[in-house]
Design a protein around this motif. Structure first.
Motif, mmCIF file in Angstrom:
data_model
loop_
_atom_site.group_PDB
_atom_site.id
_atom_site.type_symbol
_atom_site.label_atom_id
_atom_site.label_comp_id
_atom_site.label_asym_id
_atom_site.label_seq_id
_atom_site.Cartn_x
_atom_site.Cartn_y
_atom_site.Cartn_z
ATOM 1 N N ASN A 11 57.044 -44.018 9.859
ATOM 2 C CA ASN A 11 57.099 -43.265 11.114
ATOM 3 C C ASN A 11 58.260 -43.773 11.970
ATOM 4 O O ASN A 11 58.898 -44.775 11.649
ATOM 5 N N ILE A 12 58.527 -43.087 13.070
ATOM 6 C CA ILE A 12 59.711 -43.381 13.882
ATOM 7 C C ILE A 12 59.640 -44.783 14.493
ATOM 8 O O ILE A 12 60.654 -45.456 14.602
ATOM 9 N N ASN A 13 58.439 -45.245 14.852
ATOM 10 C CA ASN A 13 58.313 -46.613 15.367
ATOM 11 C C ASN A 13 58.715 -47.638 14.321
ATOM 12 O O ASN A 13 59.346 -48.643 14.654
ATOM 13 N N ASP A 63 69.717 -37.571 16.546
ATOM 14 C CA ASP A 63 68.360 -37.604 16.002
ATOM 15 C C ASP A 63 67.338 -37.485 17.132
ATOM 16 O O ASP A 63 67.003 -38.476 17.782
ATOM 17 N N PRO A 64 66.836 -36.261 17.379
ATOM 18 C CA PRO A 64 65.882 -36.044 18.474
ATOM 19 C C PRO A 64 64.625 -36.903 18.348
ATOM 20 O O PRO A 64 64.051 -37.309 19.357
ATOM 21 N N GLU A 65 64.233 -37.212 17.112
ATOM 22 C CA GLU A 65 63.035 -38.022 16.916
ATOM 23 C C GLU A 65 63.264 -39.451 17.433
ATOM 24 O O GLU A 65 62.406 -40.027 18.092
ATOM 25 N N ILE A 66 64.436 -39.989 17.169
ATOM 26 C CA ILE A 66 64.774 -41.324 17.684
ATOM 27 C C ILE A 66 64.942 -41.257 19.195
ATOM 28 O O ILE A 66 64.506 -42.147 19.911
ATOM 29 N N ARG A 67 65.567 -40.191 19.678
ATOM 30 C CA ARG A 67 65.810 -40.051 21.124
ATOM 31 C C ARG A 67 64.495 -40.139 21.897
ATOM 32 O O ARG A 67 64.416 -40.784 22.937
ATOM 33 N N GLN A 68 63.462 -39.478 21.403
ATOM 34 C CA GLN A 68 62.158 -39.539 22.055
ATOM 35 C C GLN A 68 61.428 -40.835 21.693
ATOM 36 O O GLN A 68 60.828 -41.480 22.535
ATOM 37 N N GLY A 69 61.520 -41.199 20.432
ATOM 38 C CA GLY A 69 60.791 -42.368 19.934
ATOM 39 C C GLY A 69 61.190 -43.664 20.616
ATOM 40 O O GLY A 69 60.343 -44.515 20.894
ATOM 41 N N GLU A 126 59.472 -44.216 23.934
ATOM 42 C CA GLU A 126 58.078 -44.643 23.792
ATOM 43 C C GLU A 126 57.995 -46.069 23.260
ATOM 44 O O GLU A 126 57.159 -46.856 23.692
#
Length: 107
Positions: free
Chosen positions: A2-4, A55-61, A64
């Motif tokens: 997962n992104i984390n 990478d939008p997933e990293i940008r949000q991840g 968090e």
């Protein structure tokens, strides 16, 4: 993974990691550009930079992961240091230079 897990792997495998908009050669926001300039001024030879715009997933991840709402974000030896304002304050006080020297990332 997962992104984390991806972010954890990035911050733990490189002494200096900067999550930024753009790249060190072509920063795409003033704050990211300032963060790169501060690291250069500290004598950091190698920065592992992650372009959050790619990478939008990293940008949000990453927001968090660090519980910090803005980009750029600096990690030294796996620990979250802060964003551009904190970097600037730490640079002005000499604290950032010492931290990077202690991490073996700056000469």
């Amino acid at each position: 993974m997962n992104i984390n897990d991806v972010i954890q792997q990035q911050v733990s495998s490189h002494p200096v990691v900067l999550y930024m908009k753009g790249s060190p050669q072509f920063p795409q926001c003033g704050f990211s550009s300032g963060a790169v300039q501060i690291l250069k001024a500290c004598g950091v030879a190698e920065v592992f930079a992650v372009n959050v715009l790619a990478d939008p997933e990293i940008r949000q991840g990453i927001k968090e992961f660090s519980n910090w709402p803005t980009i750029p974000q600096l990690y030294v030896n796996g620990e979250f240091v802060g964003g551009s304002d904190i970097m600037r304050e730490m640079y002005e006080s000499g604290e950032l230079q010492q931290m990077l020297k202690d991490a073996g990332a700056a000469g």
